[in-house]
Structures are given as structure tokens and as C-alpha cells.
Design a protein around this motif. Structure first.
Motif, short mmCIF file in Angstrom:
data_model
loop_
_atom_site.label_atom_id
_atom_site.label_comp_id
_atom_site.label_asym_id
_atom_site.label_seq_id
_atom_site.Cartn_x
_atom_site.Cartn_y
_atom_site.Cartn_z
N THR A 182 -20.15 -52.67 34.25
CA THR A 182 -21.11 -52.08 33.47
C THR A 182 -20.91 -50.63 33.40
O THR A 182 -20.54 -50.06 34.50
CB THR A 182 -22.59 -52.44 33.58
N ASP A 183 -21.41 -49.74 32.35
CA ASP A 183 -21.14 -48.53 32.49
C ASP A 183 -22.03 -47.68 33.49
O ASP A 183 -23.01 -48.35 33.79
CB ASP A 183 -21.58 -47.95 31.01
N THR A 184 -21.86 -46.55 33.95
CA THR A 184 -22.59 -45.78 34.81
C THR A 184 -23.13 -44.72 33.94
O THR A 184 -22.87 -44.42 32.83
CB THR A 184 -21.87 -45.30 35.94
N SER A 203 -14.76 -48.63 28.79
CA SER A 203 -13.81 -48.68 28.15
C SER A 203 -12.79 -47.80 28.47
O SER A 203 -11.55 -47.50 28.36
CB SER A 203 -14.18 -48.47 26.79
N GLU A 204 -13.34 -46.61 29.45
CA GLU A 204 -12.38 -45.54 29.78
C GLU A 204 -11.37 -45.93 30.90
O GLU A 204 -10.48 -45.30 30.90
CB GLU A 204 -13.25 -44.39 30.40
N PHE A 205 -11.71 -47.19 31.38
CA PHE A 205 -10.73 -47.90 32.47
C PHE A 205 -9.95 -48.53 31.80
O PHE A 205 -9.12 -49.18 32.64
CB PHE A 205 -11.56 -48.32 33.61
N ALA A 206 -10.04 -49.08 30.53
CA ALA A 206 -9.22 -50.09 30.09
C ALA A 206 -7.64 -49.77 29.83
O ALA A 206 -7.38 -48.59 29.75
CB ALA A 206 -9.64 -50.58 28.72
N TYR A 214 -6.34 -55.22 27.75
CA TYR A 214 -6.73 -55.56 29.20
C TYR A 214 -7.73 -54.62 29.50
O TYR A 214 -7.50 -53.18 29.73
CB TYR A 214 -5.32 -55.53 29.97
N ASN A 215 -8.99 -55.15 29.98
CA ASN A 215 -10.00 -54.24 30.74
C ASN A 215 -10.56 -54.98 31.88
O ASN A 215 -11.53 -54.76 32.07
CB ASN A 215 -10.90 -53.91 29.61
N VAL A 216 -10.03 -55.63 32.59
CA VAL A 216 -10.46 -56.13 33.93
C VAL A 216 -10.31 -55.08 34.88
O VAL A 216 -9.49 -54.78 35.30
CB VAL A 216 -9.70 -57.43 34.30
N ILE A 217 -11.71 -54.50 35.26
CA ILE A 217 -11.85 -53.54 36.41
C ILE A 217 -13.19 -53.94 37.22
O ILE A 217 -14.18 -54.63 36.73
CB ILE A 217 -12.18 -52.21 35.32
N ASP A 218 -13.00 -53.41 38.29
CA ASP A 218 -13.95 -53.84 39.58
C ASP A 218 -14.92 -52.76 39.24
O ASP A 218 -14.73 -51.75 39.41
CB ASP A 218 -13.30 -53.98 40.78
N GLN A 219 -16.35 -53.47 39.24
CA GLN A 219 -17.57 -52.45 39.40
C GLN A 219 -17.34 -51.51 40.38
O GLN A 219 -17.53 -50.19 40.25
CB GLN A 219 -18.60 -53.10 39.40
N ARG A 220 -16.83 -51.79 41.49
CA ARG A 220 -16.60 -50.83 42.68
C ARG A 220 -15.96 -49.52 42.12
O ARG A 220 -16.18 -48.73 42.77
CB ARG A 220 -16.07 -51.45 43.94
N VAL A 221 -14.85 -49.78 41.52
CA VAL A 221 -14.08 -48.62 41.04
C VAL A 221 -14.84 -47.65 40.32
O VAL A 221 -14.88 -46.44 40.51
CB VAL A 221 -12.90 -49.21 40.22
N PRO A 278 -17.06 -32.78 35.36
CA PRO A 278 -16.68 -33.96 34.90
C PRO A 278 -15.26 -34.42 35.65
O PRO A 278 -14.39 -33.51 35.93
CB PRO A 278 -16.33 -33.47 33.55
N VAL A 279 -14.97 -35.60 35.66
CA VAL A 279 -13.61 -36.38 36.20
C VAL A 279 -13.24 -36.98 34.84
O VAL A 279 -13.81 -37.86 34.16
CB VAL A 279 -14.09 -37.21 37.31
N HIS A 280 -11.91 -37.01 34.49
CA HIS A 280 -11.37 -37.41 33.54
C HIS A 280 -10.30 -38.68 34.12
O HIS A 280 -9.66 -38.70 35.13
CB HIS A 280 -10.19 -36.51 33.21
N VAL A 281 -10.58 -39.94 33.61
CA VAL A 281 -9.86 -41.25 34.09
C VAL A 281 -8.69 -41.07 33.39
O VAL A 281 -8.62 -41.20 32.06
CB VAL A 281 -10.71 -42.48 33.69
N ASN A 282 -7.37 -40.88 34.02
CA ASN A 282 -6.13 -41.10 33.33
C ASN A 282 -5.79 -42.66 33.10
O ASN A 282 -5.11 -43.03 32.09
CB ASN A 282 -5.31 -40.17 34.22
N SER A 283 -5.74 -43.10 34.03
CA SER A 283 -5.32 -44.72 34.27
C SER A 283 -6.31 -45.59 34.88
O SER A 283 -6.47 -45.12 36.23
CB SER A 283 -3.87 -44.64 34.57
N GLY A 284 -6.96 -46.28 34.46
CA GLY A 284 -8.10 -47.07 35.36
C GLY A 284 -7.40 -48.54 35.69
O GLY A 284 -7.65 -48.92 36.80
#
Length: 53
Positions: A3-5, A11-14, A21-28, A42-48
């Protein structure tokens, strides 16, 4: 399912190749939020996550 924080959307981590493909662990996502709060900027997610064959 993740879920979003406050400052990050799942979707930023997809994968950005277009495969959807967007399987991402909530802990990340939670860790990214913690880092963002600690830095106070702010922190930019380059590759999740990426699809690997």
C-alpha cells in the motif's frame, strides 16, 4: 499487496519497461518512507523492482 505511504505510491516502485510487473515488498516502501522522513527532503525512486526472466 503493498500500500501507499504518505510520500510514496506503490506505482513508483513498479518496473518501467512496460511489462506491468509491480510485486514489491511493503517493507521496501516503508523503509523508503523512513529514509525520507529522516532526511526531511524528497527521495526519488529510480528503480524499485524489475522483471527477471
Amino acid at each position: 499487496m503493498a500500500t501507499d505511504t504518505q510520500n510514496f505510491k506503490v506505482s513508483e516502485f513498479a518496473c518501467h519497461c512496460g511489462c506491468g510487473y509491480n510485486v514489491i515488498d511493503q517493507r521496501v516502501i516503508n523503509m523508503a518512507q523512513t529514509i525520507r522522513e529522516a532526511l526531511g527532503v524528497p527521495v526519488h525512486v529510480n528503480s524499485g523492482c524489475r522483471w527477471q526472466m
